[in-house]
Design an enzyme around this catalytic site. Sequence first.
Site, short mmCIF file in Angstrom:
data_model
loop_
_atom_site.label_atom_id
_atom_site.label_comp_id
_atom_site.label_asym_id
_atom_site.label_seq_id
_atom_site.Cartn_x
_atom_site.Cartn_y
_atom_site.Cartn_z
N GLY A 8 -56.41 8.62 7.85
CA GLY A 8 -57.50 7.76 7.32
C GLY A 8 -58.44 8.19 6.44
N GLN A 12 -64.26 4.73 5.37
CA GLN A 12 -65.44 5.08 5.36
C GLN A 12 -65.75 6.43 6.17
OE1 GLN A 12 -69.21 2.57 6.84
NE2 GLN A 12 -68.24 3.31 8.67
N ASP A 13 -65.13 6.54 7.43
CA ASP A 13 -65.45 7.65 8.21
C ASP A 13 -64.70 8.89 8.00
OD1 ASP A 13 -66.55 5.84 9.86
OD2 ASP A 13 -65.73 6.07 11.66
N LEU A 59 -48.64 6.07 9.76
CA LEU A 59 -48.64 6.26 11.48
C LEU A 59 -47.54 5.43 12.07
CD1 LEU A 59 -52.35 5.55 12.64
CD2 LEU A 59 -50.93 7.76 12.85
N ALA A 81 -57.12 6.87 11.34
CA ALA A 81 -56.49 5.71 10.49
C ALA A 81 -56.33 4.46 11.54
CB ALA A 81 -54.98 6.34 10.34
N SER A 84 -58.36 -1.72 10.76
CA SER A 84 -59.51 -1.47 11.46
C SER A 84 -60.62 -2.94 11.51
CB SER A 84 -60.39 -0.50 11.09
OG SER A 84 -61.08 -0.77 9.85
N THR A 125 -63.30 2.64 20.38
CA THR A 125 -64.54 1.73 19.57
C THR A 125 -65.12 1.00 20.93
OG1 THR A 125 -64.45 -0.51 18.53
CG2 THR A 125 -62.13 0.13 19.34
N GLU A 127 -65.64 -2.09 20.71
CA GLU A 127 -64.81 -3.18 20.89
C GLU A 127 -63.96 -3.32 22.20
OE1 GLU A 127 -64.44 -6.38 18.82
OE2 GLU A 127 -66.21 -5.37 18.03
N TYR A 149 -57.21 -6.13 18.19
CA TYR A 149 -57.50 -4.93 17.82
C TYR A 149 -58.18 -4.38 18.87
CZ TYR A 149 -61.13 -1.57 15.82
OH TYR A 149 -61.68 -0.35 15.75
N LYS A 153 -56.64 -0.71 20.64
CA LYS A 153 -57.52 0.47 20.72
C LYS A 153 -57.47 0.89 22.24
CE LYS A 153 -59.09 1.78 16.64
NZ LYS A 153 -59.00 2.96 16.11
N ARG A 184 -68.90 1.45 3.82
CA ARG A 184 -68.16 0.46 4.49
C ARG A 184 -67.42 -0.66 3.73
NH1 ARG A 184 -66.26 -0.65 9.99
NH2 ARG A 184 -67.90 -1.68 11.01
P1 NAP Z 1 -61.61 2.08 7.56
O1 NAP Z 1 -62.57 2.18 6.55
O2 NAP Z 1 -60.96 0.72 7.61
O3 NAP Z 1 -60.41 3.18 7.38
C1 NAP Z 1 -59.19 3.02 7.89
C2 NAP Z 1 -58.17 4.16 7.56
O4 NAP Z 1 -56.97 3.87 8.03
C3 NAP Z 1 -57.85 3.68 5.85
O5 NAP Z 1 -57.83 5.14 5.19
C4 NAP Z 1 -56.41 3.12 5.87
O6 NAP Z 1 -55.78 3.28 4.60
C5 NAP Z 1 -55.84 3.82 7.15
N1 NAP Z 1 -54.65 3.43 7.46
C6 NAP Z 1 -54.56 2.00 7.75
N2 NAP Z 1 -53.29 1.88 8.34
C7 NAP Z 1 -52.76 3.05 8.26
C8 NAP Z 1 -51.36 3.25 8.59
N3 NAP Z 1 -50.31 2.52 8.99
N4 NAP Z 1 -50.90 4.77 8.26
C9 NAP Z 1 -51.89 5.76 7.85
N5 NAP Z 1 -52.98 5.25 7.70
C10 NAP Z 1 -53.56 3.99 7.68
O7 NAP Z 1 -62.16 2.39 9.09
P2 NAP Z 1 -63.44 3.39 9.68
O8 NAP Z 1 -64.70 2.31 9.46
O9 NAP Z 1 -63.63 4.62 8.52
O10 NAP Z 1 -63.27 3.75 10.92
C11 NAP Z 1 -62.63 4.67 11.09
C12 NAP Z 1 -61.78 4.63 12.53
O11 NAP Z 1 -62.64 4.28 13.48
C13 NAP Z 1 -60.84 3.45 12.50
O12 NAP Z 1 -59.84 3.78 13.44
C14 NAP Z 1 -61.58 2.51 13.25
O13 NAP Z 1 -60.92 1.45 13.99
C15 NAP Z 1 -62.39 3.21 14.09
N6 NAP Z 1 -63.92 2.72 14.47
C16 NAP Z 1 -64.57 1.99 13.57
C17 NAP Z 1 -66.00 1.85 13.66
C18 NAP Z 1 -66.87 1.42 12.64
O14 NAP Z 1 -67.99 0.64 13.06
N7 NAP Z 1 -66.84 1.78 11.45
C19 NAP Z 1 -66.51 1.65 15.12
C20 NAP Z 1 -65.59 2.11 16.23
C21 NAP Z 1 -64.25 2.68 15.79
P3 NAP Z 1 -55.85 2.45 3.40
O15 NAP Z 1 -56.76 3.20 2.38
O16 NAP Z 1 -54.41 2.58 2.65
O17 NAP Z 1 -56.34 1.14 3.95
P1 GDP Z 2 -66.79 -5.71 14.33
O1 GDP Z 2 -67.72 -5.62 15.26
O2 GDP Z 2 -65.84 -4.43 14.14
O3 GDP Z 2 -65.92 -7.04 14.37
O4 GDP Z 2 -67.34 -5.81 12.95
P2 GDP Z 2 -67.50 -6.97 11.91
O5 GDP Z 2 -68.72 -6.41 10.84
O6 GDP Z 2 -66.25 -7.43 11.24
O7 GDP Z 2 -68.46 -8.36 12.72
C1 GDP Z 2 -69.48 -7.92 13.29
C2 GDP Z 2 -70.06 -9.39 13.99
O8 GDP Z 2 -70.23 -10.20 12.56
C3 GDP Z 2 -68.84 -10.16 14.60
O9 GDP Z 2 -69.42 -10.67 15.77
C4 GDP Z 2 -68.49 -11.18 13.58
O10 GDP Z 2 -68.09 -12.67 14.47
C5 GDP Z 2 -69.79 -11.64 13.19
N1 GDP Z 2 -69.89 -12.14 11.67
C6 GDP Z 2 -70.46 -13.24 11.29
N2 GDP Z 2 -70.14 -13.51 10.06
C7 GDP Z 2 -69.15 -12.67 9.73
C8 GDP Z 2 -68.59 -12.62 8.41
O11 GDP Z 2 -68.78 -13.28 7.46
N3 GDP Z 2 -67.90 -11.35 8.33
C9 GDP Z 2 -67.37 -10.58 9.29
N4 GDP Z 2 -66.79 -9.56 9.06
N5 GDP Z 2 -68.06 -10.74 10.51
C10 GDP Z 2 -69.07 -11.75 10.71
#
Ligand code: NAP
Ligand code: GDP
Length: 344
Positions: A8, A12-13, A59, A81, A84, A125, A127, A149, A153, A184
């Site tokens: 991944g 972002q991460d 994956l 990855a 997400s 996560t 979630e 999701y 997870k 993000r």
């Molecule tokens: P992100 O920006 O959506 O990045 C996800 C990455 O996974 C992208 O590089 C994507 O590639 C890759 N990917 C998706 N499907 C794949 C596959 N089948 N095989 C290989 N690579 C694949 O997510 P993030 O915000 O950086 O988060 C990183 C991780 O932390 C994720 O697992 C997410 O679920 C978890 N997480 C995030 C948060 C948060 O708030 N950001 C919180 C808790 C946990 P492409 O560029 O090709 O799409």
């Molecule tokens: P999540 O916590 O991983 O689902 O992160 P999101 O940023 O997608 O959503 C955070 C919260 O914002 C959730 O409770 C959504 O229901 C709420 N939300 C409200 N409006 C929106 C919108 O337009 N887009 C997204 N993505 N979330 C929204």
Amino acid sequence: MRTALVTGITGQDGGYLARHLLAHDYRVVGAYRHGSKPRAQNLNALGIRDDIELIPLELLETTNLLRIVDKYRPDEVYNLAAQSFVAVSFEQPLLTSNINALGTMRLLEAIRAIQPEARFYQASTSEMFGRVHDVPQTEETPFYPRSPYGVAKLFAHWATVNYRESHDLFACSGILFNHESPLRGPQFVTRKITQGIARIETGKQSEIVLGNLSAKRDWGYASEYVEAMWLMLQQDEPDDFVVASGETRTVREFVEAALAAAGREVEWKGEGIDERGIDKQSGKTLIRVSEDFYRPAEVDLLLGDPSKAEKALGWQRKTSFEELVRLMVEADLALERGESPSRL
Ligand code: NAP
Ligand code: GDP
């Protein structure tokens, strides 16, 4: 020199973690999906694209994972990855499960078979807490996911714990609460808001259409959260940790803080899907609510307790909610004006 494999890497991460690992003199093998061309905007923005060995990894493909672990023999593997986006998981639950749940197990199997001494980080996560049983949520809080999701997870979380207990892998699950940044994805609510405001300010958009404004999230700055991932793999024993800010805000509060960072204020009118945010200066509707962005099941309240990570890892969040919102708005304003953000 230690080798880290980061799945991944284009997300972002992935970018922030790679920057952190490079600063600690790692050889970073960054895995993107698909064979053609990596989506490298984030790595370019961070100025680290040329410092990473970029390789394709899928994956969904077991033998591909086996070959990669065999070829690079990583000391540390960070499995970031995933599909997400929670909202998409309701429409594509099988794909989401295959990537997020089975994909993690495939990678664990590859490590177990070829490089069992590798240290493994799983991107779990908040979630997974879903319909929360405790407030705040800790490592002891029972799970109750509310989306495909979250369900997928949770499988990956337990797989990580199970491979640690069954096969003695150094496997850690980081239960990270929402973390945001200028990198993000624009479909997530925070970035949708800050990008929307920047587009309104530059005359490219007139309003932002959102869903549930009452949901509460514990939001932190992604650049700091990746440090906790790395710290988990530097300990003597593998374990699981909550990483959070310890504060919760509604989506509505995020909107207000982001508008304030751009020097605007709205008056809220109506309720539920009729609610509108009206610009106090111009009287124009800046925020509209639509059912289209509501989810079949919502996670209403997330609030994490990071005490264990603070004590055991020495991790501490530094950027406040207000600073985070401001830095995201400023970065998006710069981007929409064709300038480089001063801070990412
Ligand atoms: P992100 O920006 O959506 O990045 C996800 C990455 O996974 C992208 O590089 C994507 O590639 C890759 N990917 C998706 N499907 C794949 C596959 N089948 N095989 C290989 N690579 C694949 O997510 P993030 O915000 O950086 O988060 C990183 C991780 O932390 C994720 O697992 C997410 O679920 C978890 N997480 C995030 C948060 C948060 O708030 N950001 C919180 C808790 C946990 P492409 O560029 O090709 O799409
Ligand atoms: P999540 O916590 O991983 O689902 O992160 P999101 O940023 O997608 O959503 C955070 C919260 O914002 C959730 O409770 C959504 O229901 C709420 N939300 C409200 N409006 C929106 C919108 O337009 N887009 C997204 N993505 N979330 C929204």
